[in-house]
Design a protein around this motif. Structure first.
Motif: not given
Length: 441
Positions: A151-160
């Protein structure tokens, strides 16, 4: 010049709508597809032309558009309760859906969001907060897989781990660690997919040995890393990852957002490994593609760590439409369709027939890698053309197909209800579009 309603709609959309995952300037030369209606596996544009929705409108549609059973359930729900806040209130659809999902996953309480990225955020926050509630606040970091997407929210980007999505926002992101991907295409010469899965699990173990005290959770896309070009891996990796997470007291988060609800041949992909994760993230096919909804399922032990007289120990994440009754009712109707027939068995027959029709594409000289799992097909195309995906998309539309390659990877993730006419069109049209795209490169 006579007025053209389609041209007007396209112009208005470019002026007023900021389209997702798009460079808007590209729509000056590659027009948007103006969709007027949909039925079954078909989309119809404003001029009456039809297109096979071969990627399920971004992997959400399972049983075709306008499915009568889901529509009837929504209409009945709309006559009784459209929405009510879930903080301090409850309603039958959210209770029934939570019970059903709990029974299907062997996990307990369900927490709801609106989309996949929200589900990722919820799971990560729950995991870190759980460790905090247990007096271990240092366990607040995460590890994901190379080329993973959550995903592309800030938290999701942390593991993307897909740079084009993450690099512009790097100053905002608290990056997690990255473990080697078990993607079978990355296996060393002479190593099988199983060997490579074990090699990657060994690398994960070495990392956890050093960092488990600061690690809350490992997040994985079970069996298929979709945004990485439908990268497929052996289920052994999941079995070994589950054992490692148990050994080092790290949560295992299964991101089933894209691969859940039958896409890989089982209802949930992680089931093929015979494991149970600590968290399961669901969205996309959850409502059959009708309405936005996501859910996170977790264990009773994790839930119990939040159960307290202290408000601050509670999980205080929320949004206004959490557990919307209409979306929950659509999800229940979707699960009822699985109950009503052998969907997974029918999918096996559909996949076998489509594979027969796809032999010319499988054997095409430009195909470097061909693979399938369940109802997901993918081919890596030998091309250096940076515009391959855009050109192929345009060529596929000319064949009456909605397809959007990921880089140089062509893939299908169609609805489950294609008849033989649709299967033939998909196989023949995809091949013709490839020939046209390569010819013009």
């Amino acid at each position: 010049m006579p007025h053209n309603p389609t041209t007007s709609l396209l112009d208005r959309s470019r002026r007023a709508v900021w389209h997702p995952c798009s460079q808007m300037k590209a729509y000056e030369t590659q027009p948007l597809l103006a969709v007027a209606r949909a039925e079954g596996v078909w989309l119809y544009d404003t001029e009456g032309r039809r297109y096979l929705d071969a990627i399920s409108s971004w992997w959400v549609n399972l049983f075709g558009h306008q499915h009568p059973h889901i529509k009837a359930a929504l209409k009945a729900q709309l006559d009784t309760l459209d929405h009510v806040m879930l903080a301090g209130c409850t309603h039958a659809p959210v209770v029934e859906l939570s019970e059903r999902l709990g029974a299907l996953t062997s996990l307990g309480h369900a927490f709801y969001g609106s989309d996949g990225a929200s589900a990722t955020e919820i799971a990560l926050k729950m995991s870190a907060h759980y460790w905090r509630n247990l007096g271990r606040p240092g366990k607040s970091r995460f590890i994901g897989l190379e080329h993973g997407y959550h995903g592309e929210t800030v938290g999701a980007l942390s593991v993307t781990d897909i740079p084009i999505f993450r690099e512009a926002y790097a100053p905002l992101v608290r990056l997690g660690a990255t473990a080697p991907s078990p993607d079978a295409r990355l296996a060393a010469p002479g190593r099988s997919a199983l060997d490579h899965a074990r090699d990657c699990a060994a690398a994960l173990e070495a990392w956890l040995q050093q960092h488990h005290d600061e690690t809350a959770a490992l997040i994985v896309e079970p069996l298929v890393q979709c945004a990485a070009g439908m990268a497929m891996h052996d289920a052994e990796y999941l079995r070994l990852a589950r054992a490692l997470c148990d050994r080092y007291q790290v949560h295992l988060v299964a991101d089933e957002i894209a691969v859940g609800f039958g896409r890989t041949g089982s209802l949930f992909a992680y089931q093929q490994a015979g494991i149970t994760p600590d968290f399961v993230c669901l969205s996309k096919g959850l409502t059959g593609g009708m309405l936005p909804l996501s859910a996170v399922l977790t264990t009773d032990a994790i839930y119990d760590a939040f159960y307290s007289d202290d408000t601050a120990r509670g999980f205080l994440h929320s949004h206004s439409y959490t557990g919307n009754p209409l979306a929950c009712r659509a999800a229940l109707a979707t699960l009822e369709l699985f109950d009503a027939s052998d969907v997974l068995g029918a999918n096996r027959a559909t996949a076998q027939r489509l594979d027969e029709l796809l032999q010319p594409l499988h054997r095409h000289a430009a195909v470097e890698s061909s693979r399938r799992l369940g109802m997901i097909w993918a081919w890596d195309i030998a091309t250096q053309d940076p515009g391959f995906a855009r050109r192929y998309h345009a060529a596929a539309l000319q064949q009456g197909l909605l397809l959007r390659p990921i880089g140089r990877t062509l893939y299908f993730m169609p609805p489950y209800v294609m008849d033989d006419e649709a299967l033939v069109q998909l196989a023949q049209g995809a091949l013709a579009a490839l020939e046209q795209t390569l010819h013009h490169t």
